[in-house]
Design an enzyme around this catalytic site. Structure first.
Site, mmCIF file in Angstrom:
data_model
loop_
_atom_site.group_PDB
_atom_site.id
_atom_site.type_symbol
_atom_site.label_atom_id
_atom_site.label_comp_id
_atom_site.label_asym_id
_atom_site.label_seq_id
_atom_site.Cartn_x
_atom_site.Cartn_y
_atom_site.Cartn_z
ATOM 1 N N SER A 65 14.407 23.794 -35.214
ATOM 2 C CA SER A 65 13.990 23.771 -36.619
ATOM 3 C C SER A 65 12.488 23.951 -36.786
ATOM 4 O O SER A 65 12.043 24.561 -37.762
ATOM 5 C CB SER A 65 14.446 22.464 -37.278
ATOM 6 N N PHE A 66 11.703 23.466 -35.837
ATOM 7 C CA PHE A 66 10.254 23.620 -35.928
ATOM 8 C C PHE A 66 9.863 25.095 -36.009
ATOM 9 O O PHE A 66 8.909 25.459 -36.695
ATOM 10 C CB PHE A 66 9.571 22.947 -34.731
ATOM 11 N N GLU A 67 10.621 25.945 -35.344
ATOM 12 C CA GLU A 67 10.311 27.371 -35.297
ATOM 13 C C GLU A 67 10.813 28.145 -36.523
ATOM 14 O O GLU A 67 10.549 29.343 -36.660
ATOM 15 C CB GLU A 67 10.889 27.992 -34.019
ATOM 16 N N CYS A 89 18.916 21.746 -38.487
ATOM 17 C CA CYS A 89 19.383 20.362 -38.551
ATOM 18 C C CYS A 89 18.524 19.510 -37.621
ATOM 19 O O CYS A 89 18.451 19.778 -36.423
ATOM 20 C CB CYS A 89 20.851 20.294 -38.138
ATOM 21 N N ILE A 91 18.254 15.601 -36.593
ATOM 22 C CA ILE A 91 18.933 14.308 -36.699
ATOM 23 C C ILE A 91 17.978 13.200 -36.271
ATOM 24 O O ILE A 91 17.302 13.310 -35.255
ATOM 25 C CB ILE A 91 20.210 14.295 -35.836
ATOM 26 N N GLU A 94 15.283 7.914 -32.106
ATOM 27 C CA GLU A 94 14.674 6.595 -31.919
ATOM 28 C C GLU A 94 13.160 6.613 -32.100
ATOM 29 O O GLU A 94 12.541 5.565 -32.152
ATOM 30 C CB GLU A 94 15.016 6.074 -30.520
ATOM 31 N N THR A 95 12.563 7.805 -32.187
ATOM 32 C CA THR A 95 11.106 7.889 -32.289
ATOM 33 C C THR A 95 10.704 8.540 -33.607
ATOM 34 O O THR A 95 11.546 9.029 -34.361
ATOM 35 C CB THR A 95 10.519 8.717 -31.129
ATOM 36 N N HIS A 97 9.329 11.299 -33.922
ATOM 37 C CA HIS A 97 9.397 12.754 -33.766
ATOM 38 C C HIS A 97 10.105 13.398 -34.971
ATOM 39 O O HIS A 97 9.663 14.428 -35.488
ATOM 40 C CB HIS A 97 10.134 13.081 -32.459
#
Length: 158
Positions: A65-67, A89, A91, A94-95, A97
């Protein structure tokens, strides 16, 4: 309106223009492929249903997705492309990010739209769980891909 109260595949058919001569690029993230392929299918079928020609729908894949923002920019800079639909997408993990990626993608897609003065549609799911993603990619809440495609069509008629 909250997704739990509405299907993403329900939309008003007002202001739907003839898109038979319009050219669309659909940029699809390969990350969370089971979800993004369902989103693509929804967007593609919705464009066809409203009159887009198969040869006027171009698919481009990006790793994640970043791209999507750069992929959208490469498509939007083409004079022959009328609208770009970005599908991805991310999701929740835990971080933090998740927060950084979602913010960057939303800002990036918005910036591309403004830079090229054409619809660049944010069709990126940001659910907490895999099940929530599936529910919005053809599951009980419809398909965000449908919504992204109809948004592109409606923006072209603005």
């Amino acid at each position: 309106m909250a997704t739990t109260l509405k299907s993403l595949s329900e939309y008003s058919s007002k202001n739907i223009l003839d898109i038979s001569a319009k050219k669309f690029a659909i940029v699809v993230s390969e990350w969370n492929e089971d979800v993004t392929e369902a989103l693509y299918s929804g967007a593609y079928q919705t464009l066809l249903q409203h009159g887009a020609k198969k040869e006027n729908i171009i698919r481009k894949n990006v790793p994640g997705s970043f791209e999507l923002s750069l992929g959208a920019q490469w498509c939007a800079q083409e004079d022959t492309i009328d609208a770009v639909i970005c599908l991805g997408c991310v999701i929740q993990g835990e971080t933090r990010h998740f927060d950084f990626i979602c913010d960057a993608v939303a800002q990036g897609i918005t910036n591309v739209s403004l830079k090229f003065n054409k619809p660049v549609i944010f069709g990126v799911l940001t659910p907490n769980t895999q099940q929530q993603a599936l529910d919005r990619a053809g599951g009980k809440h419809g398909n965000k891909g449908d919504e992204a495609a109809i948004t592109a069509i409606k923006m072209l008629g603005f």
